[in-house]
Scaffold this motif. Structure first.
Motif, PDB file in Angstrom:
ATOM      1  N   MET A   1       0.817  -1.215   0.000  1.00  0.00           N
ATOM      2  CA  MET A   1       0.000   0.000   0.000  1.00  0.00           C
ATOM      3  C   MET A   1       0.847   1.260   0.000  1.00  0.00           C
ATOM      4  N   SER A   2       1.943   1.238   0.770  1.00  0.00           N
ATOM      5  CA  SER A   2       2.753   2.448   0.937  1.00  0.00           C
ATOM      6  C   SER A   2       4.004   2.453   0.082  1.00  0.00           C
ATOM      7  N   GLY A   3       4.203   1.405  -0.724  1.00  0.00           N
ATOM      8  CA  GLY A   3       5.450   1.311  -1.477  1.00  0.00           C
ATOM      9  C   GLY A   3       6.658   1.208  -0.562  1.00  0.00           C
ATOM     10  N   GLY A   4       6.456   0.648   0.622  1.00  0.00           N
ATOM     11  CA  GLY A   4       7.535   0.527   1.604  1.00  0.00           C
ATOM     12  C   GLY A   4       7.745   1.752   2.457  1.00  0.00           C
ATOM     13  N   ALA A   5       6.976   2.828   2.212  1.00  0.00           N
ATOM     14  CA  ALA A   5       7.201   4.074   2.954  1.00  0.00           C
ATOM     15  C   ALA A   5       6.909   3.915   4.440  1.00  0.00           C
ATOM     16  N   HIS A   6       6.018   2.980   4.812  1.00  0.00           N
ATOM     17  CA  HIS A   6       5.701   2.826   6.234  1.00  0.00           C
ATOM     18  C   HIS A   6       6.936   2.461   7.041  1.00  0.00           C
TER      19      HIS A   6
END
Length: 274
Positions: free
Chosen positions: A49-54
Motif C-alpha cells: 500500500m505504501s510502497g515501503g514508505a511505512h
C-alpha cells in the motif's frame, strides 16, 4: 416533538467504524474481527500500500523517540512488533548501552491474531535488524489488551508508542489519558498515524488512490476488500493534526507537537508527561 435527550444519549453511545456509526460496545469486536482476518497479510499489505514508505515512517518515529538503554517501552496497537523491535535495536546502539541494563518492550494489541503473527513468526516481514547488544526477541513481551484500559501500573513506562492504531480505538480521549497515566514523569508518548494531506495539489491524487486502488489491492492480496475500505474511511474520520494535538494536551500531555510526513499522508505526534 423531537426527543433531544434521547438523541444526545445515542450520539454519546456511538462510535465511527469507518463511515458507519456503531455503538461503542460493538466497535472493539468489529476492529478485532477485521484485523484478525488480515493478520497473516498485514505486513505485506503495508509494504504494498505504501510502497515501503511505512518502514521509513517507523524509522522516523524511532529516530525521534531516541530510545535509551534500560527504558521500559510500551507499543500500543503494536501488532506484529515491528516498532518495538526497531526501538530495542536502536536503544542498543545508544551511548552507554554496553554494560548496563538493556531496554525492554511490551507489545500490546487488542487483536490476539496480530500478536500471534508477531510472536510466533518473529516478524517475518521485517528487514534484518542491525547487530544489537543483546538479543531483541527475549526482551519483547506480548499482551492482548485495550488502550482505553491499560493493564499497567501508573508511572511504569519510560515511553509509549503507537503506530497506525489511534484511529481504531473506540475512545481516543480515554486512550490518551491512559497513556498519560502510565508514563513516568518525564516520559514520552509518540504516535504515527495516517493523517490529513496538507498539500492541496496532492489531495485529489491521494483520494483517487485511496478509494480506487487500496480496496482492490486488499481484495486481491488479503482477500478482504472491505477491511481496506474501512482503512481509508477511518483515516478520513480521524482528527486532523492540530485537533489531535489539542486532544493530547487535554489528556494532560505537555509540549505537544507534530511533524508531517510526505505532505501529511502520515504524521508524527509527540507529547510528554511533565
Amino acid at each position: 416533538m423531537i426527543d433531544t435527550a434521547t438523541g444526545a444519549r445515542e450520539a454519546a453511545d456511538a462510535a465511527d467504524f469507518g463511515f458507519t456509526r456503531v455503538t461503542r460496545a460493538a466497535k472493539p469486536a468489529l476492529v478485532r474481527g477485521l484485523f484478525g482476518r488480515v493478520a497473516g497479510r498485514y505486513d505485506l499489505m503495508n509494504d504494498l500500500m505504501s510502497g515501503g514508505a511505512h518502514r521509513a515512517w517507523k524509522h522516523a518515529l524511532v529516530d525521534w523517540l531516541n530510545p535509551r538503554p534500560g527504558w521500559r517501552l510500551v507499543d500500543l496497537a503494536g501488532g506484529t512488533g515491528d516498532v518495538a523491535r526497531l526501538a530495542l535495536a536502536r536503544s542498543d546502539r545508544a551511548p552507554g548501552a554496553s554494560g548496563g541494563p538493556a531496554a525492554t518492550a511490551l507489545v500490546l494489541d487488542a487483536t490476539p491474531a496480530m500478536l500471534s503473527q508477531g510472536r510466533d513468526h518473529g516478524g517475518a516481514m521485517m528487514p534484518r535488524l542491525a547487530a544489537t547488544a543483546t538479543p531483541v526477541e527475549p526482551r519483547l513481551t506480548w499482551l492482548a489488551g485495550e488502550a482505553e484500559r491499560l493493564p499497567l501500573r501508573t508511572a511504569s513506562a519510560d515511553a509509549i508508542t503507537c503506530a497506525f492504531g489511534l484511529r481504531n480505538m473506540t475512545d481516543l480521549d480515554a486512550a490518551l489519558a491512559e497513556c498519560h497515566r502510565v508514563l513516568r514523569p518525564g516520559g514520552r508518548f509518540l504516535a504515527l498515524e495516517l493523517s490529513h494531506v496538507a498539500l492541496p495539489l496532492l489531495r485529489p491524487l491521494y483520494d483517487a488512490y485511496s478509494f480506487g486502488v487500496l480496496p482492490r489491492l486488499g481484495g486481491l492480496v488479503a482477500g478482504d476488500a472491505p477491511a481496506y475500505r474501512y482503512l481509508v474511511e477511518s483515516i478520513r474520520r480521524f482528527p486532523p493534526q492540530d485537533q489531535l494535538a489539542r486532544r493530547m494536551a487535554a489528556a494532560g500531555l505537555g509540549r505537544v507537537t507534530w511533524r508531517n510526513l510526505m505532505g501529511g499522508i502520515a504524521a508524527l505526534h509527540s507529547g510528554w508527561r511533565l
